[in-house]
Each structure stands twice: as C-alpha cells, then as structure tokens.
Design a protein around this motif. Sequence first.
Motif, PDB file in Angstrom:
ATOM      1  N   MET A   1       0.817  -1.194   0.000  1.00 17.99           N
ATOM      2  CA  MET A   1       0.000   0.000   0.000  1.00 17.99           C
ATOM      3  C   MET A   1       0.867   1.269   0.000  1.00 17.99           C
ATOM      4  SD  MET A   1      -3.057   1.003  -0.055  1.00 17.99           S
ATOM      5  CE  MET A   1      -4.162   2.251   0.398  1.00 17.99           C
ATOM      6  N   ILE A   2       1.907   1.273   0.832  1.00 21.84           N
ATOM      7  CA  ILE A   2       2.811   2.428   0.896  1.00 21.84           C
ATOM      8  C   ILE A   2       3.498   2.620  -0.449  1.00 21.84           C
ATOM      9  CG2 ILE A   2       5.020   3.204   1.913  1.00 21.84           C
ATOM     10  CD1 ILE A   2       2.800   3.697   3.783  1.00 21.84           C
ATOM     11  N   THR A   3       3.865   1.537  -1.109  1.00 22.28           N
ATOM     12  CA  THR A   3       4.532   1.613  -2.408  1.00 22.28           C
ATOM     13  C   THR A   3       3.623   2.270  -3.440  1.00 22.28           C
ATOM     14  OG1 THR A   3       5.730  -0.413  -1.883  1.00 22.28           O
ATOM     15  CG2 THR A   3       5.686   0.254  -4.191  1.00 22.28           C
ATOM     16  N   LYS A   4       2.346   1.902  -3.440  1.00 26.76           N
ATOM     17  CA  LYS A   4       1.400   2.487  -4.388  1.00 26.76           C
ATOM     18  C   LYS A   4       1.227   3.987  -4.145  1.00 26.76           C
ATOM     19  CE  LYS A   4      -1.224  -1.682  -5.315  1.00 26.76           C
ATOM     20  NZ  LYS A   4      -2.527  -2.343  -5.249  1.00 26.76           N
ATOM     21  N   ILE A   5       1.150   4.383  -2.901  1.00 29.30           N
ATOM     22  CA  ILE A   5       0.988   5.802  -2.573  1.00 29.30           C
ATOM     23  C   ILE A   5       2.240   6.579  -2.977  1.00 29.30           C
ATOM     24  CG2 ILE A   5       0.775   7.452  -0.653  1.00 29.30           C
ATOM     25  CD1 ILE A   5      -1.073   5.384   0.699  1.00 29.30           C
ATOM     26  N   THR A   6       3.421   6.007  -2.721  1.00 25.47           N
ATOM     27  CA  THR A   6       4.683   6.655  -3.088  1.00 25.47           C
ATOM     28  C   THR A   6       4.786   6.830  -4.599  1.00 25.47           C
ATOM     29  OG1 THR A   6       5.754   5.689  -1.146  1.00 25.47           O
ATOM     30  CG2 THR A   6       7.198   6.516  -2.897  1.00 25.47           C
ATOM     31  N   VAL A   7       4.441   5.787  -5.337  1.00 26.45           N
ATOM     32  CA  VAL A   7       4.481   5.865  -6.799  1.00 26.45           C
ATOM     33  C   VAL A   7       3.485   6.900  -7.309  1.00 26.45           C
ATOM     34  CG1 VAL A   7       3.989   4.570  -8.916  1.00 26.45           C
ATOM     35  CG2 VAL A   7       5.363   3.518  -7.109  1.00 26.45           C
ATOM     36  N   LEU A   8       2.305   6.944  -6.716  1.00 31.52           N
ATOM     37  CA  LEU A   8       1.292   7.918  -7.112  1.00 31.52           C
ATOM     38  C   LEU A   8       1.789   9.350  -6.866  1.00 31.52           C
ATOM     39  CD1 LEU A   8      -1.612   8.581  -8.049  1.00 31.52           C
ATOM     40  CD2 LEU A   8      -2.278   8.482  -5.646  1.00 31.52           C
ATOM     41  N   ILE A   9       2.361   9.596  -5.704  1.00 31.65           N
ATOM     42  CA  ILE A   9       2.860  10.940  -5.383  1.00 31.65           C
ATOM     43  C   ILE A   9       3.998  11.330  -6.311  1.00 31.65           C
ATOM     44  CG2 ILE A   9       4.078  12.294  -3.619  1.00 31.65           C
ATOM     45  CD1 ILE A   9       2.349  10.775  -1.536  1.00 31.65           C
ATOM     46  N   LEU A  10       4.933  10.438  -6.547  1.00 28.71           N
ATOM     47  CA  LEU A  10       6.049  10.722  -7.453  1.00 28.71           C
ATOM     48  C   LEU A  10       5.562  10.946  -8.884  1.00 28.71           C
ATOM     49  CD1 LEU A  10       8.801   8.276  -6.149  1.00 28.71           C
ATOM     50  CD2 LEU A  10       8.697  10.766  -5.872  1.00 28.71           C
ATOM     51  N   GLY A  11       4.595  10.168  -9.309  1.00 28.28           N
ATOM     52  CA  GLY A  11       4.033  10.335 -10.649  1.00 28.28           C
ATOM     53  C   GLY A  11       3.341  11.684 -10.814  1.00 28.28           C
ATOM     54  N   LEU A  12       2.562  12.105  -9.815  1.00 26.40           N
ATOM     55  CA  LEU A  12       1.900  13.400  -9.869  1.00 26.40           C
ATOM     56  C   LEU A  12       2.914  14.544  -9.838  1.00 26.40           C
ATOM     57  CD1 LEU A  12      -1.166  12.761  -7.524  1.00 26.40           C
ATOM     58  CD2 LEU A  12      -1.172  13.017 -10.020  1.00 26.40           C
ATOM     59  N   ALA A  13       3.972  14.377  -9.051  1.00 24.99           N
ATOM     60  CA  ALA A  13       5.016  15.405  -9.013  1.00 24.99           C
ATOM     61  C   ALA A  13       5.708  15.514 -10.368  1.00 24.99           C
ATOM     62  CB  ALA A  13       6.030  15.088  -7.919  1.00 24.99           C
ATOM     63  N   ALA A  14       5.988  14.373 -11.003  1.00 24.20           N
ATOM     64  CA  ALA A  14       6.628  14.394 -12.322  1.00 24.20           C
ATOM     65  C   ALA A  14       5.720  15.047 -13.361  1.00 24.20           C
ATOM     66  CB  ALA A  14       6.994  12.974 -12.756  1.00 24.20           C
ATOM     67  N   ILE A  15       4.444  14.746 -13.334  1.00 20.26           N
ATOM     68  CA  ILE A  15       3.490  15.350 -14.268  1.00 20.26           C
ATOM     69  C   ILE A  15       3.417  16.856 -14.034  1.00 20.26           C
ATOM     70  CG2 ILE A  15       1.035  15.516 -14.855  1.00 20.26           C
ATOM     71  CD1 ILE A  15       0.905  12.458 -14.360  1.00 20.26           C
ATOM     72  N   GLY A  16       3.368  17.270 -12.766  1.00 21.43           N
ATOM     73  CA  GLY A  16       3.331  18.698 -12.456  1.00 21.43           C
ATOM     74  C   GLY A  16       4.575  19.423 -12.951  1.00 21.43           C
ATOM     75  N   PHE A  17       5.747  18.810 -12.776  1.00 20.55           N
ATOM     76  CA  PHE A  17       6.991  19.415 -13.245  1.00 20.55           C
ATOM     77  C   PHE A  17       6.997  19.549 -14.762  1.00 20.55           C
ATOM     78  CE2 PHE A  17      11.327  18.967 -14.876  1.00 20.55           C
ATOM     79  CZ  PHE A  17      11.897  20.093 -14.317  1.00 20.55           C
ATOM     80  N   ILE A  18       6.576  18.515 -15.455  1.00 16.22           N
ATOM     81  CA  ILE A  18       6.544  18.552 -16.922  1.00 16.22           C
ATOM     82  C   ILE A  18       5.581  19.631 -17.404  1.00 16.22           C
ATOM     83  CG2 ILE A  18       5.827  17.259 -18.980  1.00 16.22           C
ATOM     84  CD1 ILE A  18       7.011  14.748 -17.543  1.00 16.22           C
ATOM     85  N   LEU A  19       4.423  19.750 -16.806  1.00 15.22           N
ATOM     86  CA  LEU A  19       3.466  20.785 -17.199  1.00 15.22           C
ATOM     87  C   LEU A  19       4.045  22.177 -16.954  1.00 15.22           C
ATOM     88  CD1 LEU A  19       0.102  19.243 -15.944  1.00 15.22           C
ATOM     89  CD2 LEU A  19       0.856  19.542 -18.310  1.00 15.22           C
ATOM     90  N   TRP A  20       4.707  22.373 -15.806  1.00 17.80           N
ATOM     91  CA  TRP A  20       5.318  23.672 -15.525  1.00 17.80           C
ATOM     92  C   TRP A  20       6.433  23.967 -16.529  1.00 17.80           C
ATOM     93  CZ3 TRP A  20      10.480  24.450 -14.214  1.00 17.80           C
ATOM     94  CH2 TRP A  20      10.817  25.768 -13.938  1.00 17.80           C
ATOM     95  N   TRP A  21       7.264  22.958 -16.827  1.00 19.39           N
ATOM     96  CA  TRP A  21       8.408  23.154 -17.724  1.00 19.39           C
ATOM     97  C   TRP A  21       7.964  23.601 -19.116  1.00 19.39           C
ATOM     98  CZ3 TRP A  21      13.526  23.424 -17.130  1.00 19.39           C
ATOM     99  CH2 TRP A  21      14.320  23.345 -18.260  1.00 19.39           C
TER     100      TRP A  21
END
Length: 120
Positions: A1-21
Amino acid sequence: MITKITVLILGLAAIGFILWWFFGPHETAAGEATLLDGEQQVAVSVDGGYQPSVINLKAGIPSVLTFNRKDPSSCLDHVVFSDFGINAALPEHADVPINLAALTPGEYNFACGMNMFHGK
C-alpha cells in the motif's frame, strides 16, 4: 500500500513538473543594446539557450550581436538568422560577432542549428 501511494505521489510530481516546464510562465529579460561608435552592441551568452533571448534594437542603426558559447552541446554550435541568410558557427568559449545592417522595425528571430532554442 505504501509503495502504491509513493508511486502515485512521485508520478503526480513528475506530471506537475513537466506541465510547468513546457506550459508554465517563464520570465525572459530583454537585452538592451549599447550604442558605441554608431553601432548597437549586445553580448549574448549561449549556455543552455540564449541569454538574453529577447534583444531590443533601435531601427535604422547597424548592430553587432556578439555570441559566446559556453555550452558544449552540438545543438548550440550554430546560430541561424533565417531572415538574413546567416548561419554562423559558434566555437566554444570564443566571441563571434554577427553584424546586422540597419534594420527596419519588426521582429526578427534566430535559433540554434537544430531549431530547438530560439531568440528574437
């Protein structure tokens, strides 16, 4: 469960960075020319792009843009002014002057040899 949440948070952060860039606001400082001996002169640093990438020149006065490439990337080893038929090699750590005749009012673009980095 922790792994899924970590992957979700990292994925959203990566998407946010790409959109900002790609779509976020990025301030561009305009370079102002210095008038010396009847010519407008501007120094342009080439390091991961052009700094300044926007250059304000006065119409009707000859200009010299001096490019100095600090970036070892082969993409930035040329600067192209398609409106004037200029394609100049930019050796690393060397000043390369680009002489422009007295221009009429307007917007003129320049780019790297691969057309990935731009200025005007």
